[in-house]
Design a protein around this motif. Sequence first.
Motif, PDB file in Angstrom:
ATOM      1  N   GLU A  42      34.497  28.495 -71.688  1.00  0.00           N
ATOM      2  CA  GLU A  42      34.922  30.061 -71.639  1.00  0.00           C
ATOM      3  C   GLU A  42      34.719  30.408 -70.232  1.00  0.00           C
ATOM      4  N   ARG A  43      33.669  30.026 -69.483  1.00  0.00           N
ATOM      5  CA  ARG A  43      33.224  30.563 -68.337  1.00  0.00           C
ATOM      6  C   ARG A  43      34.179  29.884 -67.345  1.00  0.00           C
ATOM      7  N   VAL A  44      34.559  28.663 -67.301  1.00  0.00           N
ATOM      8  CA  VAL A  44      35.394  27.988 -66.292  1.00  0.00           C
ATOM      9  C   VAL A  44      36.650  28.658 -66.269  1.00  0.00           C
ATOM     10  N   LEU A  45      37.089  28.893 -67.608  1.00  0.00           N
ATOM     11  CA  LEU A  45      38.504  29.418 -67.996  1.00  0.00           C
ATOM     12  C   LEU A  45      38.415  30.766 -67.098  1.00  0.00           C
ATOM     13  N   GLN A  46      37.625  31.583 -67.648  1.00  0.00           N
ATOM     14  CA  GLN A  46      37.279  32.989 -67.068  1.00  0.00           C
ATOM     15  C   GLN A  46      37.553  32.761 -65.282  1.00  0.00           C
ATOM     16  N   ARG A  47      36.903  31.898 -64.652  1.00  0.00           N
ATOM     17  CA  ARG A  47      36.877  31.730 -63.395  1.00  0.00           C
ATOM     18  C   ARG A  47      38.269  31.426 -63.000  1.00  0.00           C
ATOM     19  N   ARG A  48      38.984  30.393 -63.716  1.00  0.00           N
ATOM     20  CA  ARG A  48      40.292  30.016 -63.341  1.00  0.00           C
ATOM     21  C   ARG A  48      41.327  31.342 -63.294  1.00  0.00           C
ATOM     22  N   ARG A  49      41.181  32.129 -64.326  1.00  0.00           N
ATOM     23  CA  ARG A  49      41.937  33.365 -64.502  1.00  0.00           C
ATOM     24  C   ARG A  49      41.799  34.160 -63.262  1.00  0.00           C
ATOM     25  N   MET A  50      40.487  34.508 -62.911  1.00  0.00           N
ATOM     26  CA  MET A  50      40.399  35.059 -61.773  1.00  0.00           C
ATOM     27  C   MET A  50      40.765  34.686 -60.313  1.00  0.00           C
ATOM     28  N   ASN A  51      40.807  33.468 -60.360  1.00  0.00           N
ATOM     29  CA  ASN A  51      41.374  32.646 -59.218  1.00  0.00           C
ATOM     30  C   ASN A  51      42.988  32.826 -59.174  1.00  0.00           C
TER      31      ASN A  51
ATOM     32  N   TYR B 178      47.272  26.813 -61.783  1.00  0.00           N
ATOM     33  CA  TYR B 178      48.516  26.723 -62.995  1.00  0.00           C
ATOM     34  C   TYR B 178      48.184  25.275 -63.691  1.00  0.00           C
ATOM     35  N   VAL B 179      47.758  24.067 -63.213  1.00  0.00           N
ATOM     36  CA  VAL B 179      47.442  22.821 -63.616  1.00  0.00           C
ATOM     37  C   VAL B 179      46.247  22.942 -64.346  1.00  0.00           C
ATOM     38  N   ASP B 180      45.310  23.535 -63.869  1.00  0.00           N
ATOM     39  CA  ASP B 180      43.987  23.766 -64.624  1.00  0.00           C
ATOM     40  C   ASP B 180      44.071  24.624 -65.910  1.00  0.00           C
ATOM     41  N   LEU B 181      45.164  25.510 -65.731  1.00  0.00           N
ATOM     42  CA  LEU B 181      45.299  26.381 -66.981  1.00  0.00           C
ATOM     43  C   LEU B 181      46.222  25.785 -67.890  1.00  0.00           C
ATOM     44  N   ASN B 182      46.788  24.731 -67.697  1.00  0.00           N
ATOM     45  CA  ASN B 182      47.701  24.002 -68.392  1.00  0.00           C
ATOM     46  C   ASN B 182      49.024  24.297 -68.687  1.00  0.00           C
ATOM     47  N   ASP B 183      49.370  25.438 -67.497  1.00  0.00           N
ATOM     48  CA  ASP B 183      50.877  25.672 -67.589  1.00  0.00           C
ATOM     49  C   ASP B 183      51.657  24.918 -66.584  1.00  0.00           C
ATOM     50  N   ALA B 184      52.244  23.753 -67.115  1.00  0.00           N
ATOM     51  CA  ALA B 184      52.997  22.866 -66.128  1.00  0.00           C
ATOM     52  C   ALA B 184      54.147  23.564 -65.626  1.00  0.00           C
ATOM     53  N   ASP B 185      54.931  24.305 -66.494  1.00  0.00           N
ATOM     54  CA  ASP B 185      56.045  25.012 -65.793  1.00  0.00           C
ATOM     55  C   ASP B 185      55.931  25.830 -64.489  1.00  0.00           C
ATOM     56  N   LYS B 186      54.837  26.759 -64.711  1.00  0.00           N
ATOM     57  CA  LYS B 186      54.629  27.493 -63.735  1.00  0.00           C
ATOM     58  C   LYS B 186      53.924  26.692 -62.424  1.00  0.00           C
ATOM     59  N   ALA B 187      53.141  25.558 -62.752  1.00  0.00           N
ATOM     60  CA  ALA B 187      52.591  24.921 -61.575  1.00  0.00           C
ATOM     61  C   ALA B 187      53.882  23.995 -60.960  1.00  0.00           C
ATOM     62  N   ILE B 188      54.711  23.621 -61.651  1.00  0.00           N
ATOM     63  CA  ILE B 188      55.883  23.031 -60.957  1.00  0.00           C
ATOM     64  C   ILE B 188      56.593  24.043 -59.877  1.00  0.00           C
ATOM     65  N   ALA B 189      56.846  25.105 -60.618  1.00  0.00           N
ATOM     66  CA  ALA B 189      57.487  26.114 -59.801  1.00  0.00           C
ATOM     67  C   ALA B 189      56.846  26.491 -58.648  1.00  0.00           C
ATOM     68  N   ALA B 190      55.323  26.657 -58.697  1.00  0.00           N
ATOM     69  CA  ALA B 190      54.691  26.746 -57.311  1.00  0.00           C
ATOM     70  C   ALA B 190      54.714  25.736 -56.541  1.00  0.00           C
ATOM     71  N   TYR B 191      54.733  24.488 -57.004  1.00  0.00           N
ATOM     72  CA  TYR B 191      54.560  23.141 -55.949  1.00  0.00           C
ATOM     73  C   TYR B 191      55.991  23.144 -55.326  1.00  0.00           C
ATOM     74  N   ASN B 192      57.123  23.639 -55.953  1.00  0.00           N
ATOM     75  CA  ASN B 192      58.321  23.725 -55.454  1.00  0.00           C
ATOM     76  C   ASN B 192      58.414  24.481 -54.322  1.00  0.00           C
ATOM     77  N   ILE B 193      57.921  25.846 -54.691  1.00  0.00           N
ATOM     78  CA  ILE B 193      58.159  26.742 -53.631  1.00  0.00           C
ATOM     79  C   ILE B 193      57.079  26.313 -52.472  1.00  0.00           C
ATOM     80  N   TYR B 194      56.061  25.895 -52.545  1.00  0.00           N
ATOM     81  CA  TYR B 194      55.211  25.333 -51.597  1.00  0.00           C
ATOM     82  C   TYR B 194      56.032  24.448 -50.734  1.00  0.00           C
TER      83      TYR B 194
END
Length: 374
Positions: free
Chosen positions: A181-190, A215-231
């Motif tokens: 839970e704490r790690v997930l909270q940190r990831r959401r803050m980041n 986004y990868v850490d949060l298991n949101d593959a679609d948004k991770a792919i979109a962010a890497y593509n924008i990068y």
Amino acid sequence: MQQTLTLALILKNEADTVLDVIDSIPHDQLVVGIDSTSTDATRALVEPLIRTRDVLFEFIFHDDFAGSRNKALEFCWGDFILFPDGHEVLHEESKAYLMRTLDSDSPVRDFDVFMPVIRLHQPDSMMPQSQSPRAILFRNHKGFHFEGRAHNYLTGYDHAKAVMLPEVIFDHGVSYQKLTERVLQRRRMNLEVFSDAVKADPKNLWAWFYLADTYVDLNDADKAIAAYNIYMQQFQKCGGSSEQAGQALIYLAHIYLFGREDLDAAYPIYQWASLMTPRAEPYFYMAWIQFKKGNALLALELLLRVDLARPASPYFLEEHVYNGGSVWELKGLCYNLLGEARAAADCFEQVLKLFPANVDCKENLEKLRAVCGV
């Protein structure tokens, strides 16, 4: 009794943040190692702070973070040693825990602590300020030693005993749930930090890179792919670090390979990454894909490229050695597929020298011996 603390820093070009780091952490001894290739004012800023029992030394970095830390350990005399990076300050929660630990009358014991740290903004890298938990507080004891070029761990230490603030043990059941839970909270803050950073500056490659990673850490593959593509779009427009771009492509390909098991989508991304970085990772995963498709000869050719990339890839190859010799194991599987029993057996034996507990390699070797007599 009052326990003593050594603040140990390994620095290269940290002039923008090092004074904030040192000022933020009360300490009894300061030990600072400065990379000989550092080109900014880091040394000039640190030198006036060195007291009688403090140590300032210079070292030559050889892709070995553990070696740098071990050099610093030669000078540390505090009961505890704090090893933040040169751009990290303690979260208030971490500072409070540290003070309680130093004021404690209880016997000093073997442990390391995962403490929330705040990564300071570095103007040159455009890296936004963020938070993450890292193992940086250690008891100073006989035999204290680090290993691992990229990820520094205590030699022979059971990390299941590590403490995650606030006093949550890395263990099973409820404690692990609290940690999660704490790690997930940190990831959401980041996620909020990096999202704000790319809104403020859409050309900030660092922010896009870490936004995708979060986004990868949060298991949101679609948004991770979109962010890497924008990068990658921003990289092609504005330029930047080809090494980081190659790493972004590797992570993007990983989503397709491991998250979606789409070998055909992953392969050309690894190919693109191999043009951006001299490292071994793209070739290893390309070889794995070719093996899975039954192309053992092509896989072995790609594994030769892994060997050639060894000087540029100490972290990756070291991690695979510790994970059971994956490069040797894949070679063995390829030779086995080609009917080269002796060569396959040699590879599996090499894996077992590195990692005797590798069950798959033991079984493969036993089958080869039973069927082929090798």
